[in-house]
Design a protein around this motif. Structure first.
Motif, PDB file in Angstrom:
ATOM      1  N   PRO A  69      13.870   0.858   6.324  1.00  0.00           N
ATOM      2  CA  PRO A  69      13.287   1.483   4.851  1.00  0.00           C
ATOM      3  C   PRO A  69      12.464   0.420   4.084  1.00  0.00           C
ATOM      4  O   PRO A  69      11.672   0.741   3.361  1.00  0.00           O
ATOM      5  CB  PRO A  69      14.417   1.874   4.581  1.00  0.00           C
ATOM      6  N   VAL A  70      12.981  -0.803   4.048  1.00  0.00           N
ATOM      7  CA  VAL A  70      11.871  -2.080   3.402  1.00  0.00           C
ATOM      8  C   VAL A  70      10.534  -2.090   3.971  1.00  0.00           C
ATOM      9  O   VAL A  70       9.877  -2.063   3.043  1.00  0.00           O
ATOM     10  CB  VAL A  70      12.949  -3.268   3.683  1.00  0.00           C
ATOM     11  N   GLU A  71      10.683  -2.210   5.229  1.00  0.00           N
ATOM     12  CA  GLU A  71       9.253  -2.216   5.940  1.00  0.00           C
ATOM     13  C   GLU A  71       8.316  -1.116   5.625  1.00  0.00           C
ATOM     14  O   GLU A  71       7.119  -1.303   5.140  1.00  0.00           O
ATOM     15  CB  GLU A  71       9.434  -2.649   7.358  1.00  0.00           C
ATOM     16  N   ASP A  72       8.940  -0.011   5.650  1.00  0.00           N
ATOM     17  CA  ASP A  72       8.142   1.301   5.557  1.00  0.00           C
ATOM     18  C   ASP A  72       7.784   1.354   4.016  1.00  0.00           C
ATOM     19  O   ASP A  72       6.623   1.988   3.850  1.00  0.00           O
ATOM     20  CB  ASP A  72       9.123   2.642   5.934  1.00  0.00           C
ATOM     21  N   THR A  73       8.472   1.101   3.192  1.00  0.00           N
ATOM     22  CA  THR A  73       8.152   1.059   1.631  1.00  0.00           C
ATOM     23  C   THR A  73       7.150   0.169   1.626  1.00  0.00           C
ATOM     24  O   THR A  73       6.095   0.565   0.690  1.00  0.00           O
ATOM     25  CB  THR A  73       9.400   0.896   0.816  1.00  0.00           C
ATOM     26  N   PHE A  74       7.160  -1.031   1.866  1.00  0.00           N
ATOM     27  CA  PHE A  74       5.767  -2.000   1.628  1.00  0.00           C
ATOM     28  C   PHE A  74       4.668  -1.498   2.556  1.00  0.00           C
ATOM     29  O   PHE A  74       3.606  -1.511   1.864  1.00  0.00           O
ATOM     30  CB  PHE A  74       6.275  -3.348   1.998  1.00  0.00           C
ATOM     31  N   THR A  75       4.868  -0.802   3.486  1.00  0.00           N
ATOM     32  CA  THR A  75       3.607  -0.120   4.433  1.00  0.00           C
ATOM     33  C   THR A  75       3.066   1.027   3.459  1.00  0.00           C
ATOM     34  O   THR A  75       1.977   1.065   3.283  1.00  0.00           O
ATOM     35  CB  THR A  75       3.791   0.296   5.782  1.00  0.00           C
ATOM     36  N   ARG A 135      17.825   5.122  -0.520  1.00  0.00           N
ATOM     37  CA  ARG A 135      17.806   5.492  -1.713  1.00  0.00           C
ATOM     38  C   ARG A 135      16.890   4.687  -2.699  1.00  0.00           C
ATOM     39  O   ARG A 135      15.994   5.232  -3.304  1.00  0.00           O
ATOM     40  CB  ARG A 135      19.031   5.865  -2.465  1.00  0.00           C
ATOM     41  N   SER A 136      17.032   3.344  -2.611  1.00  0.00           N
ATOM     42  CA  SER A 136      16.210   2.413  -3.352  1.00  0.00           C
ATOM     43  C   SER A 136      14.983   2.537  -3.159  1.00  0.00           C
ATOM     44  O   SER A 136      13.922   2.384  -3.846  1.00  0.00           O
ATOM     45  CB  SER A 136      16.713   1.128  -3.595  1.00  0.00           C
ATOM     46  N   ALA A 137      14.509   2.576  -1.811  1.00  0.00           N
ATOM     47  CA  ALA A 137      13.055   2.644  -1.427  1.00  0.00           C
ATOM     48  C   ALA A 137      12.547   4.005  -1.825  1.00  0.00           C
ATOM     49  O   ALA A 137      11.417   4.047  -2.378  1.00  0.00           O
ATOM     50  CB  ALA A 137      13.138   2.631   0.290  1.00  0.00           C
ATOM     51  N   GLU A 138      13.190   5.018  -1.653  1.00  0.00           N
ATOM     52  CA  GLU A 138      12.851   6.460  -2.225  1.00  0.00           C
ATOM     53  C   GLU A 138      12.372   6.337  -3.717  1.00  0.00           C
ATOM     54  O   GLU A 138      11.423   7.028  -4.072  1.00  0.00           O
ATOM     55  CB  GLU A 138      13.760   7.485  -2.004  1.00  0.00           C
ATOM     56  N   GLU A 139      13.276   5.906  -4.575  1.00  0.00           N
ATOM     57  CA  GLU A 139      13.096   5.522  -5.940  1.00  0.00           C
ATOM     58  C   GLU A 139      11.710   4.697  -5.911  1.00  0.00           C
ATOM     59  O   GLU A 139      11.032   4.999  -6.963  1.00  0.00           O
ATOM     60  CB  GLU A 139      14.349   5.046  -6.637  1.00  0.00           C
ATOM     61  N   LEU A 140      11.730   3.739  -5.615  1.00  0.00           N
ATOM     62  CA  LEU A 140      10.605   2.919  -5.711  1.00  0.00           C
ATOM     63  C   LEU A 140       9.104   3.554  -5.536  1.00  0.00           C
ATOM     64  O   LEU A 140       8.199   3.760  -6.087  1.00  0.00           O
ATOM     65  CB  LEU A 140      10.584   1.568  -4.750  1.00  0.00           C
ATOM     66  N   ARG A 141       9.065   4.244  -4.426  1.00  0.00           N
ATOM     67  CA  ARG A 141       7.914   5.206  -3.935  1.00  0.00           C
ATOM     68  C   ARG A 141       7.716   6.369  -4.758  1.00  0.00           C
ATOM     69  O   ARG A 141       6.527   6.570  -5.368  1.00  0.00           O
ATOM     70  CB  ARG A 141       8.195   5.571  -2.389  1.00  0.00           C
ATOM     71  N   SER A 142       8.853   6.922  -5.461  1.00  0.00           N
ATOM     72  CA  SER A 142       8.700   7.871  -6.477  1.00  0.00           C
ATOM     73  C   SER A 142       8.167   7.814  -7.697  1.00  0.00           C
ATOM     74  O   SER A 142       7.322   8.214  -8.094  1.00  0.00           O
ATOM     75  CB  SER A 142       9.909   8.827  -6.709  1.00  0.00           C
ATOM     76  N   ARG A 143       8.682   6.392  -8.267  1.00  0.00           N
ATOM     77  CA  ARG A 143       8.274   5.768  -9.434  1.00  0.00           C
ATOM     78  C   ARG A 143       6.619   5.362  -9.238  1.00  0.00           C
ATOM     79  O   ARG A 143       5.968   5.540 -10.213  1.00  0.00           O
ATOM     80  CB  ARG A 143       8.991   4.767  -9.888  1.00  0.00           C
ATOM     81  N   ALA A 144       6.294   4.637  -8.067  1.00  0.00           N
ATOM     82  CA  ALA A 144       5.156   4.293  -8.008  1.00  0.00           C
ATOM     83  C   ALA A 144       4.105   5.517  -7.994  1.00  0.00           C
ATOM     84  O   ALA A 144       3.014   5.716  -8.631  1.00  0.00           O
ATOM     85  CB  ALA A 144       4.794   3.201  -6.535  1.00  0.00           C
ATOM     86  N   GLU A 145       4.451   6.557  -7.198  1.00  0.00           N
ATOM     87  CA  GLU A 145       3.439   7.477  -6.869  1.00  0.00           C
ATOM     88  C   GLU A 145       3.404   8.327  -8.277  1.00  0.00           C
ATOM     89  O   GLU A 145       2.189   9.051  -8.658  1.00  0.00           O
ATOM     90  CB  GLU A 145       4.303   8.701  -6.006  1.00  0.00           C
ATOM     91  N   ALA A 146       4.404   8.375  -9.299  1.00  0.00           N
ATOM     92  CA  ALA A 146       4.130   8.926 -10.459  1.00  0.00           C
ATOM     93  C   ALA A 146       2.909   8.178 -11.296  1.00  0.00           C
ATOM     94  O   ALA A 146       2.211   8.976 -11.932  1.00  0.00           O
ATOM     95  CB  ALA A 146       5.324   8.711 -11.379  1.00  0.00           C
ATOM     96  N   GLN A 147       2.630   6.866 -11.116  1.00  0.00           N
ATOM     97  CA  GLN A 147       1.520   6.440 -11.678  1.00  0.00           C
ATOM     98  C   GLN A 147       0.348   6.735 -10.864  1.00  0.00           C
ATOM     99  O   GLN A 147      -0.599   6.835 -11.365  1.00  0.00           O
ATOM    100  CB  GLN A 147       1.806   4.954 -11.937  1.00  0.00           C
ATOM    101  N   PHE A 148       0.283   6.639  -9.680  1.00  0.00           N
ATOM    102  CA  PHE A 148      -0.720   6.632  -8.876  1.00  0.00           C
ATOM    103  C   PHE A 148      -1.297   8.006  -8.751  1.00  0.00           C
ATOM    104  O   PHE A 148      -2.471   8.267  -8.818  1.00  0.00           O
ATOM    105  CB  PHE A 148      -0.314   6.349  -7.311  1.00  0.00           C
ATOM    106  N   SER A 149      -0.637   9.092  -9.095  1.00  0.00           N
ATOM    107  CA  SER A 149      -0.876  10.433  -9.166  1.00  0.00           C
ATOM    108  C   SER A 149      -1.294  11.134 -10.581  1.00  0.00           C
ATOM    109  O   SER A 149      -1.438  12.176 -10.721  1.00  0.00           O
ATOM    110  CB  SER A 149      -0.392  11.326  -8.351  1.00  0.00           C
ATOM    111  N   GLY A 150      -1.009  10.098 -11.626  1.00  0.00           N
ATOM    112  CA  GLY A 150      -1.168  10.494 -12.802  1.00  0.00           C
ATOM    113  C   GLY A 150      -2.689  10.480 -13.201  1.00  0.00           C
ATOM    114  O   GLY A 150      -3.475  10.494 -12.507  1.00  0.00           O
ATOM    115  N   PRO A 151      -2.964  10.804 -14.503  1.00  0.00           N
ATOM    116  CA  PRO A 151      -4.251  11.068 -14.940  1.00  0.00           C
ATOM    117  C   PRO A 151      -5.093   9.549 -15.209  1.00  0.00           C
ATOM    118  O   PRO A 151      -4.333   8.524 -15.268  1.00  0.00           O
ATOM    119  CB  PRO A 151      -3.940  11.672 -16.477  1.00  0.00           C
TER     120      PRO A 151
END
Length: 187
Positions: A113-119, A56-72
């Motif tokens: 999940p830690v390794e997958d998140t950083f990858t 869940r922590s990994a999913e949240e980190l990816r979700s928050r990052a993706e919000a910026q990466f796919s933003g304007p």
């Protein structure tokens, strides 16, 4: 929030604060307000619950990052938004801190999940940097893989330096330095 979700949320907090060994079933139950029966009804044991919490922590980190990466904005603006987003710097990264936990790193299921998140994070930044190089925003000599890896390392190292100095300013200086190196490649 139902009992299962309270157990996951409590375990996430405890793992972030205390690590795996310091996160006892009794501490999880006390923080979540769930009894032992409820805990073992939803999870097979501490490793199963820890895996759910880490995932869940990994999913949240990816979700928050993706919000910026796919933003304007341009590639550099999107990366800047990610690097400068609000964080609880002195607590450290909830995923990155787990790399210092020998029990998490020794267990392939908990480590995954830690390794997958950083990858994922490195790959996503690599893609953005390649996009910027391809569209002419960034210089053709920029190495997307090396630069993405350095950006992830700066963030994680920034957390460590900030915690050591007990100062969020240190993290900010690390981010500013990384952005200075990146913006030097803007065409």
């Amino acid at each position: 929030m139902d009992t299962r979700e309270r157990l996951i949320a409590s375990t996430r907090e405890l793992l972030w604060e205390r690590g795996y060994v310091g996160t006892s079933p009794k501490a999880i139950q006390a923080r979540s307000g769930a009894g032992q029966g409820s805990m073992y009804h939803h999870f097979h044991g501490k490793p199963d619950l820890a895996l759910a919490a880490i995932s869940r922590s990994a999913e949240e980190l990816r979700s928050r990052a993706e919000a910026q990466f796919s933003g304007p904005g341009t590639v550099v603006e999107r990366i800047t938004a990610y690097l400068r987003r609000e964080r609880d710097v002195l607590k450290g990264c909830p995923v990155g801190r787990l790399t210092q936990d020998p029990d998490v790193m020794a267990d392939p299921d908990l480590r995954r999940p830690v390794e997958d998140t950083f990858t994922w994070l490195t790959d996503r930044l690599t893609g953005l940097l390649a996009e910027g190089r391809g569209n002419g925003e960034l210089a053709p000599g920029l190495d997307p893989v090396g630069t993405a890896t350095a950006l992830v390392a700066v963030l994680q190292g920034g957390y460590v330096l900030a915690r050591a100095a007990d100062s969020a300013e240190v993290f900010g200086r690390a981010v500013d330095g990384a952005l200075g190196l990146l913006t030097a490649h803007i065409r």
